[in-house]
Every structure is written in C-alpha cells, then in structure tokens.
Design a protein around this motif. Structure first.
Motif, PDB file in Angstrom:
ATOM      1  N   LYS A   1       1.254   3.880  -8.521  1.00 31.49           N
ATOM      2  CA  LYS A   1       0.813   2.722  -9.291  1.00 31.49           C
ATOM      3  C   LYS A   1      -0.327   2.062  -8.534  1.00 31.49           C
ATOM      4  O   LYS A   1      -0.084   1.473  -7.474  1.00 31.49           O
ATOM      5  N   PRO A   2      -1.544   2.159  -9.009  1.00 28.48           N
ATOM      6  CA  PRO A   2      -2.647   1.514  -8.295  1.00 28.48           C
ATOM      7  C   PRO A   2      -2.533  -0.008  -8.375  1.00 28.48           C
ATOM      8  O   PRO A   2      -2.358  -0.565  -9.460  1.00 28.48           O
ATOM      9  N   VAL A   3      -2.570  -0.630  -7.215  1.00 25.69           N
ATOM     10  CA  VAL A   3      -2.423  -2.087  -7.167  1.00 25.69           C
ATOM     11  C   VAL A   3      -3.370  -2.647  -6.102  1.00 25.69           C
ATOM     12  O   VAL A   3      -3.510  -2.046  -5.034  1.00 25.69           O
TER      13      VAL A   3
ATOM     14  N   LYS B   1      -4.563  -3.573 -20.632  1.00 26.46           N
ATOM     15  CA  LYS B   1      -4.691  -4.205 -19.311  1.00 26.46           C
ATOM     16  C   LYS B   1      -5.525  -3.309 -18.407  1.00 26.46           C
ATOM     17  O   LYS B   1      -5.616  -2.087 -18.653  1.00 26.46           O
ATOM     18  N   ASN B   2      -6.074  -3.901 -17.351  1.00 27.44           N
ATOM     19  CA  ASN B   2      -6.737  -3.085 -16.339  1.00 27.44           C
ATOM     20  C   ASN B   2      -5.697  -2.142 -15.728  1.00 27.44           C
ATOM     21  O   ASN B   2      -4.628  -2.597 -15.329  1.00 27.44           O
ATOM     22  N   PRO B   3      -5.972  -0.826 -15.656  1.00 29.32           N
ATOM     23  CA  PRO B   3      -4.966   0.096 -15.116  1.00 29.32           C
ATOM     24  C   PRO B   3      -4.536  -0.272 -13.699  1.00 29.32           C
ATOM     25  O   PRO B   3      -3.429   0.060 -13.281  1.00 29.32           O
ATOM     26  N   THR B   4      -5.393  -0.927 -12.956  1.00 33.74           N
ATOM     27  CA  THR B   4      -5.013  -1.345 -11.607  1.00 33.74           C
ATOM     28  C   THR B   4      -4.324  -2.716 -11.666  1.00 33.74           C
ATOM     29  O   THR B   4      -4.895  -3.674 -12.184  1.00 33.74           O
ATOM     30  N   GLY B   5      -3.128  -2.763 -11.130  1.00 31.36           N
ATOM     31  CA  GLY B   5      -2.396  -4.023 -11.138  1.00 31.36           C
ATOM     32  C   GLY B   5      -2.861  -4.959 -10.026  1.00 31.36           C
ATOM     33  O   GLY B   5      -3.539  -4.548  -9.093  1.00 31.36           O
ATOM     34  N   ILE B   6      -2.518  -6.226 -10.170  1.00 30.57           N
ATOM     35  CA  ILE B   6      -2.918  -7.198  -9.154  1.00 30.57           C
ATOM     36  C   ILE B   6      -1.681  -7.928  -8.639  1.00 30.57           C
ATOM     37  O   ILE B   6      -0.860  -8.419  -9.426  1.00 30.57           O
ATOM     38  N   ILE B   7      -1.545  -7.978  -7.341  1.00 28.37           N
ATOM     39  CA  ILE B   7      -0.509  -8.831  -6.743  1.00 28.37           C
ATOM     40  C   ILE B   7      -1.238  -9.870  -5.899  1.00 28.37           C
ATOM     41  O   ILE B   7      -2.146  -9.540  -5.135  1.00 28.37           O
ATOM     42  N   GLN B   8      -0.877 -11.116  -6.084  1.00 28.07           N
ATOM     43  CA  GLN B   8      -1.573 -12.176  -5.348  1.00 28.07           C
ATOM     44  C   GLN B   8      -0.582 -12.981  -4.516  1.00 28.07           C
ATOM     45  O   GLN B   8       0.535 -13.250  -4.969  1.00 28.07           O
ATOM     46  N   LEU B   9      -1.024 -13.352  -3.358  1.00 29.39           N
ATOM     47  CA  LEU B   9      -0.202 -14.230  -2.521  1.00 29.39           C
ATOM     48  C   LEU B   9      -1.059 -15.410  -2.117  1.00 29.39           C
ATOM     49  O   LEU B   9      -2.183 -15.248  -1.662  1.00 29.39           O
TER      50      LEU B   9
ATOM     51  N   GLU C   1       3.408  -2.247 -14.443  1.00 29.73           N
ATOM     52  CA  GLU C   1       3.607  -1.058 -15.266  1.00 29.73           C
ATOM     53  C   GLU C   1       2.808   0.105 -14.693  1.00 29.73           C
ATOM     54  O   GLU C   1       1.923  -0.085 -13.863  1.00 29.73           O
ATOM     55  N   SER C   2       3.095   1.306 -15.181  1.00 29.46           N
ATOM     56  CA  SER C   2       2.303   2.466 -14.745  1.00 29.46           C
ATOM     57  C   SER C   2       0.882   2.311 -15.292  1.00 29.46           C
ATOM     58  O   SER C   2       0.649   1.566 -16.260  1.00 29.46           O
ATOM     59  N   ALA C   3      -0.063   3.015 -14.665  1.00 25.34           N
ATOM     60  CA  ALA C   3      -1.472   2.886 -15.062  1.00 25.34           C
ATOM     61  C   ALA C   3      -1.652   3.207 -16.547  1.00 25.34           C
ATOM     62  O   ALA C   3      -2.361   2.498 -17.266  1.00 25.34           O
TER      63      ALA C   3
ATOM     64  N   ALA D   1       0.838  -1.198   0.000  1.00 21.07           N
ATOM     65  CA  ALA D   1       0.000   0.000   0.000  1.00 21.07           C
ATOM     66  C   ALA D   1       0.875   1.250   0.000  1.00 21.07           C
ATOM     67  O   ALA D   1       0.602   2.223  -0.713  1.00 21.07           O
ATOM     68  N   ASP D   2       1.923   1.207   0.766  1.00 21.78           N
ATOM     69  CA  ASP D   2       2.825   2.361   0.815  1.00 21.78           C
ATOM     70  C   ASP D   2       3.468   2.615  -0.538  1.00 21.78           C
ATOM     71  O   ASP D   2       3.509   3.740  -1.028  1.00 21.78           O
ATOM     72  N   LEU D   3       3.955   1.530  -1.154  1.00 23.67           N
ATOM     73  CA  LEU D   3       4.609   1.694  -2.459  1.00 23.67           C
ATOM     74  C   LEU D   3       3.614   2.149  -3.517  1.00 23.67           C
ATOM     75  O   LEU D   3       3.961   2.877  -4.438  1.00 23.67           O
ATOM     76  N   THR D   4       2.364   1.709  -3.383  1.00 28.04           N
ATOM     77  CA  THR D   4       1.310   2.137  -4.308  1.00 28.04           C
ATOM     78  C   THR D   4       1.241   3.660  -4.338  1.00 28.04           C
ATOM     79  O   THR D   4       1.199   4.276  -5.397  1.00 28.04           O
TER      80      THR D   4
END
Lengths: 646, 129
Positions: free
Chosen positions: A484-486, A532-540, A522-524, A476-479
């Motif tokens: 970069k919305p993620v 691609k959807n401008p919002t990136g997804i990170i999954q764990l 990538e940037s939005a 969230a901080d790096l976002t």
C-alpha cells in the motif's frame, strides 16, 4: 371430612351380615423391588374394608380377629363417610372393664364417637418421605393410626398402615444410601460436604483420597486440609470466601465470580522416588445447600485438572517463544539498521571476549579482576541495548549484572563461582543469534533505503523527531509488506513533549499507525476506483498549547466503518444512542475481537488499553472520522503529568 | 420496584437499562458517579442497585458504605471488573449481595438481574405501592 368426598364410598348392598370385606390385597410387607426415592403412596398396599355405621361392634371384632393385619375399617353412614375405626382404637375400647359387653352389642357408631381425631387423608401421588413426615407430625397419641389414601383417578379411598409406610421409607433410605455409596465410590470428581465450621462430612467421594493423598478427611476442616498445599494468600482468601458462602443474604450465582480457588495450584511434598516438590492443579467449586433461610451445608466439588493445565502451560510457552521472536523482529525494525549492525557485531565480539575470560585457566588471572572485567562489559552492552530499545537484550544483560554484582564484593572468589556464569553467557549468545535470524527474515521484505529516505523527516534529532523517525520506519515497512503506497507527513509546532509521555505516546501511535495501514488505508486499486489518489497519506501533527500538548494522527483512508461498529456493538448487546457514542465504543474493553486479528493488526494492546494508559497520565483521546474520507485521533496530554501517577 | 444503575460509562449504563426490562421494574434511575448515586438513592429509595466500583468523586465501596449507613435496605449487585479479593470482600462487608464481572453478556446480566429481583422480594424490599 367434607361431604363432597363422602359420596366416594359405596355401601355394600345385599349382604347378610351388613358388611362386606372388600380387602383388595393382603399386605404383609411393601413391595421391595420397585421402590425408589420417587415412589408414592400409590405403590403401597391398602385396605378398603367398609362397614355401616350401625353394624354391631362384634362384626368389627370378628373382622379384626380374622385379619390381624387389618389396620382399621372405614365406616359409612347411609353412603356418607362417617369415619375410620382403627384396630388399635377397637382393642382399646373393648379392653376396658365390661368393654366387650358394652361395645359388642352396640353399633360401631359408639366406638367412633370416642375417636378423638379425624383420619389423615393423603393423595396417592404423595411421595413416601412426605407421607412419613405428615404421619409423624400428628399428635403423639395418634401417630400410629392408619391414614387414608385417596386416588383421584379411580376416586377411591384406601386405608394404609403406618408401619408399612415406615418400612417402605426405611427401604428407600437404605436404597439411597447404597446408591450414594456407589456414586461416591465411582464418581471421578472429588465430592464432599462441609458444615458451618467448614468440617468435612463423613460421606465423601473415594477419589478424594487420591486427590489429597490421604484418607482421614472425615471431620477435618477443609481449610486445614488445604493449608499445607496452598500459598498463604490463597489460603486466607479461601477462608474469607468460605465465610461468605454461609452468608444467606448473598446470591448463589453472584458470588461464584469471586471464588478464589476456581482454579488453584497445590504443592505436594516430595515422595521417596521423586525428590522434586509436585504441583497439582485443582478446580474447586461450591454449591450452597439452603434449609429454609439458612445455609446449613456447602457441597464442594474438587476436580484434578493437572493434565489440562500442564498442556495449556506448554502451549503458552510455545506461544510466548513465538511471540518473543515476533517482538524481536518488531524491535529490530525500529532500530537504525547501521546502529543495529554495529551492536550485533559488538555483542558477538564481547560475548566471545567474556567467554575467553571465563575459560582462562586457574591462576593466570585473578578471579576478582575477571568479575570486574565481565561486569564492565555487561554494563556497557546493557547501556547500548537500552539505547536501541532492545528490551530482551537489556533484560538478559541485566540478569548477568545481577549475578556479577554480589561477586564483585564477595570476600573470597573461587573459579567455581565463575563457572556458574556460563549459563547466563550461553543465554546471551542465543539471543544474539536470534537477532541475526530476525535480520535474515527481514531481508526478504526490507524497505529499500531509497523509500526510507523519502519517508524520514529531515529535522534535528530531538525526542520528538526520534519518535517520528521510528514511526516513519514502521509505516515504511508496512507500506512494503502490505503493498500500500503511503506517504507520511509530520508537522511539529513548538512541541516539547515531556519525556514521561513518550512511551505511552509511542505505543499509542504505533497502534494507530498499524490500524491505519491494515484497516484504514485502502489498496491502491480501491483508492483509484473511488477517485482518490492511489497513494495514501498519514499525517502526524504535534502542537503545544499553554495547558496541554496536542497530537493529531490522521489517515485519508476509508474512515471508521459505522455499520461494522454498530453490528459489533449490537452483537455485544451494548446500547448506543448517537454517532458520538458509537465512536467511543471502539475504546470500550471487549470491543475488538479475534475476528479483526490479522498478523499485523489487532494484536497486543487494544484501543481500550491506549485510552486507559492516556487517562492515567491525565490525557484524552478523541476520534474524528468521515466515512470514506478520513479517520483522525486527537490526543490531548496535560503539560505536567499529575505527580500522583508518575 | 425501582432500579438505580451506578456506572461512570454511559455505554454500560444504557446497556444495563435496555437489557433489564422486567415486569417488576417500574422505574430506572442512572448515576455516573458515587455522589449523584447517593442523592438518587436517598430521594427515591430504589430496591435494586447495580454498582460500579471504580468511579470518579465517590468510589463504589464508599458509596456502598454510605447507602448501608443511611438508606433503607436494598439488593445491591456490584457490576465491575473485580481486581482484588480484598475489594470483593469489602463490597460484601458493605452490603453487596453479589458480583457480575465486566465484561458481561446480556444473558448473564438478565440472569443476574432476575436473581437480584428475587433477592429483593425474598427480603421484603418493596417500597413502592
């Protein structure tokens, strides 16, 4: 003497007495000014006095008496070289009984027939020391016979005197000694030579006196000189290494990497003016001197690099201080803001309370009780810092505990002992202030609580969810910082991770998340242009299997850039044959470099460190990626860590 | 001359193999662990060996010892991260004639390999032909 060279001699023609003195110079001594260690026989004077083989002995006699310096005469037989009669040989012959009568009236050929050896022939480009060696290795009775010098350019022969050669040689040696002395006096490096017993030779550079602060180095073993200056381990290692240096089986270049004193600190005793022990830094290098198959001597070069090192140390301190600040910011980032607030508040209060305890006047409180009170406070604070993973605070509080511990059981306590605690308390205070500063710095880019709430998974607090919360906060901080919305999704399927793995896993995931946020996603705008959807997804994803735990970290960013990896691999000179090897290359030590370092990514641990940390507990990390689509890392950890490593 | 490359990393092995093209080297063998290295050494009698120190099964030091015990003499260069002075001394005591420290650059490797070939020649280690 082969016939082919014999034609080089010309018979002097048209002379009355059958010989002609063709002496080119009248040498007395060799030229002194131009001689150097590279001088050749061409620089020595010589004689080209030629006689026919049938000339009478008395001609020789006349010649030698008129020219006492003449070392000998070249004899020709009808244009062909027949031999050399030296002055020594001539006088040996005529000094025999009736010698004059026998040899004066007969052709020189008779005297020549009694010469035992053919003359030594050397080329004019032969170095003087080499010529000396050639002359002196002749049979002992002909060592002082003159020798022939052949000049290929002019195709001429000259006769040279051994005495002149030796004079020239000794002049060169003297010159060399003078030059060597000048070099050793003026060179700024410490140069010395050691023999097989590691003893220092008599000739060493003057600056060594300054470096070692003594002038009696001659014949002392080098390890003995260094022993009081080095720590015992390094000294022992040096001794081993010196032994290795004299082992001719080893390859010069390939033993340099294990030189234990390439860079070494030396402690010097205090001087009258300065009570502190002084430390100098040396760079010591060795060159082996080979004679045939043996190492007879080793040249040692000692540089005093104290200034450079002190400068480097100072820079490193500054960098470490900056790094510690950054580290603190990162740690603070990972702590629940309210918990952090509570902690800093308490820290300030408790420090003030401790300060007051120390300030109380003599007699108003029992010192032992004060120590107990201080210890309790420090211990409680340490526990809290540890819970929040504020390692710097934990460390400082631990140091304070260490100081208090012996005082708790000391038989007698004075107020002076308590005063000694003040610096520790001061250090703690500084650290507390640093948190405030870090918090101030963070306010400028802190994520709104709204965003954070979205990113946090709402699960029960377990070790796993704790890990995920921290990761979520980090992302969230790096976002915010990278604009970069993620979104961060987590899935946990019956995963109960062993506590022992948490730290490694945490470090690994933080590193992967940082990589994803900086390089992967990538940037939005860029994502939009790629459909691609401008919002990136990170999954764990955490999953438990019967024999192992599986952790999958995935982003839907640009994926591994195989071209870039390939270029990097090529630049490193590594050989890669398949895409799988290419993916593995990112884990090799030395892969990531400064050119990928930004403020956020590429710092601290690299992928190689992650892989080896995981391997240490029996785990594995496997990369998967599709360029343009995703990058995933699959981490497999054994259920029970091998006892060997834990 | 034959060269045996012993290292558990395929990338390192291939990097060494590609960079040491030398007229003197007629055959290159690879082993990813000490046991295989020993087998290949005893079968093929390579004159040149590059040896990693940390490997599964049989580590580099033990492998050097076995080679020294049984095989014909060879010029052996340790290519490894040198973590301790003691290990380096052990390697020399067991017949290694030098070290190339990881990570290395191709020019460093080539220079080192030229020295190693020279070493083998000077000591008369030439078993083919």
């Amino acid at each position: 003497m082969p016939n082919s060279v014999a034609s080089q001699f010309e018979v002097p023609s048209g002379t009355d007495d059958g010989f002609e003195n063709e002496k080119e110079q009248t040498p007395v001594s060799p030229p002194t000014s131009s001689l150097s260690s590279l001088s050749t026989l061409a620089e020595l004077p010589g004689y080209s006095t030629i006689l026919d083989l049938n000339s009478l002995g008395e001609h020789l006699g006349r010649l030698f008496s008129e020219h006492p310096d003449l070392p000998g005469v070249i004899l020709l037989d009808q244009n062909h070289f027949a031999g050399v009669i030296s002055q020594t040989h001539f006088y040996k012959c005529i000094s025999r009984a009736f010698g004059r009568e026998i040899y004066y009236r007969r052709p020189a050929a008779i005297m020549l027939a009694e010469m035992k050896d053919q003359p030594l022939i050397l080329s004019a480009d032969c170095l003087i020391p080499v010529a000396v060696e050639q002359c002196l290795t002749r049979p002992s009775d002909s060592i002082y016979e003159p020798f022939l010098v052949y000049t290929p350019d002019s195709e001429k022969y000259r006769l040279c005197d051994v005495q002149i050669l030796l004079l020239a040689s000794s002049q060169i040696a003297a010159l060399r000694n003078r030059q060597m002395e000048q070099i050793l006096n003026s060179v700024t490096d410490g140069l010395l030579v050691i023999d097989r017993d590691f003893r220092i030779g008599g000739e060493y550079s003057k600056v060594l006196g300054k470096i070692f602060e003594r002038d009696d180095l001659k014949d002392l073993p080098l390890p003995e000189v260094l022993e009081p200056l080095l720590d015992s381990t390094t000294h022992e290692q040096l001794h081993d290494y010196l032994k290795i240096l004299f082992n001719p089986k080893l390859i010069d270049r390939l033993i340099k990497p294990i030189n234990p004193v390439k860079q070494v600190s030396a402690r010097f005793p205090s001087t009258d003016t300065d009570r502190e022990q002084r430390t100098k830094h040396f760079a010591i290098n060795f060159e082996r001197i080979r004679t045939q198959a043996e190492i007879t001597q080793v040249l040692v070069r000692i540089e005093d690099i104290t200034q450079q090192i002190n400068l480097a140390i100072e820079l490193a301190h500054q960098e470490a201080a900056a790094e510690e600040k950054l580290h603190l910011v990162m740690q603070v980032l990972q702590v629940e803001p309210s918990a952090l607030n509570r902690f800093t508040l308490r820290l300030h209060e408790e420090i003030a309370a401790m300060d007051q305890l120390l300030a109380l006047k003599n007699g108003s409180q029992n010192p032992r009780e004060t120590v107990h009170a201080l210890f309790r406070k420090a211990h409680t604070l340490k526990g809290e810092a540890s819970l929040l993973r504020l390692t710097a605070h934990e460390r400082k509080l631990h140091q304070l505990e260490d100081k208090l511990e012996p005082m708790r059981s000391a038989p007698q306590l004075k107020t002076d002992d308590l005063a000694a605690l003040k610096p520790s308390l001061k250090a703690l205070q500084r650290l507390a202030e640093q948190i405030n500063q870090a918090l101030e710095q963070l306010k400028s880019f802190a994520p709104s609580t709204q965003n954070q709430a979205n990113a946090l998974p709402s699960t029960h607090p377990t070790v796993e969810t704790g890990l995920m919360e921290k990761l979520a906060r980090f992302i969230a901080d790096l976002t915010e910082r990278l604009h970069k919305p993620v979104v961060f999704h987590t899935t946990v399927t019956d995963a109960v991770l062993p506590e022992a793995h948490m730290e490694i896993l945490y470090d690994s995931l933080i590193h992967l998340a940082r990589n994803s946020m900086v390089h992967g996603i990538e940037s939005a705008e860029e994502r939009a242009t790629r459909g691609k959807n401008p919002t990136g997804i990170i999954q764990l994803e955490l999953r438990s299997h019967p024999d192992c735990d599986e952790i999958i970290f995935q982003d839907d960013g640009a994926g591994l850039n195989y071209d870039k990896i390939r270029r990097r691999v090529l630049r490193l000179g590594w050989v890669i044959e398949s895409d799988d090897e290419l993916r593995q290359a990112i884990f090799e030590p030395g892969f990531s470099t400064a050119d990928s370092v930004t403020e956020l990514a590429g710092r601290g641990v690299g992928l190689d460190a992650i892989r080896s940390a995981l391997q240490k507990v029996g785990g594995r990390i496997i990369p998967h990626s599709e360029p343009g689509a995703y990058c995933a890392f699959q981490i497999l950890l054994p259920k029970v860590p091998p006892s060997l490593h834990v | 001359m034959k060269l045996l490359i012993v290292d558990d990393s395929l990338i390192v092995r291939n990097t060494i193999e590609r960079n040491v093209r030398h007229a003197e080297i007629t055959e290159i063998l690879q082993a990813d662990n000490g046991i295989l290295a020993l087998q290949l050494f005893n079968q093929h009698h390579p004159e040149l060996v590059t040896m990693d120190l940390t490997m599964p099964h049989l580590d580099g030091i033990a492998c050097l010892q076995e080679i020294q015990k049984n095989g014909p003499p060879a010029s052996i260069m340790v290519i490894s991260a040198i973590n301790s002075h003691r290990t380096a001394m052990d390697a020399v005591a067991r017949g290694a004639c030098g070290f190339l420290v990881k990570p290395f650059t191709p020019p460093e490797l080539i220079e080192a390999m030229n020295d190693l070939i020279l070493h083998a020649k000077e000591n008369g280690y030439q078993y083919d032909a």
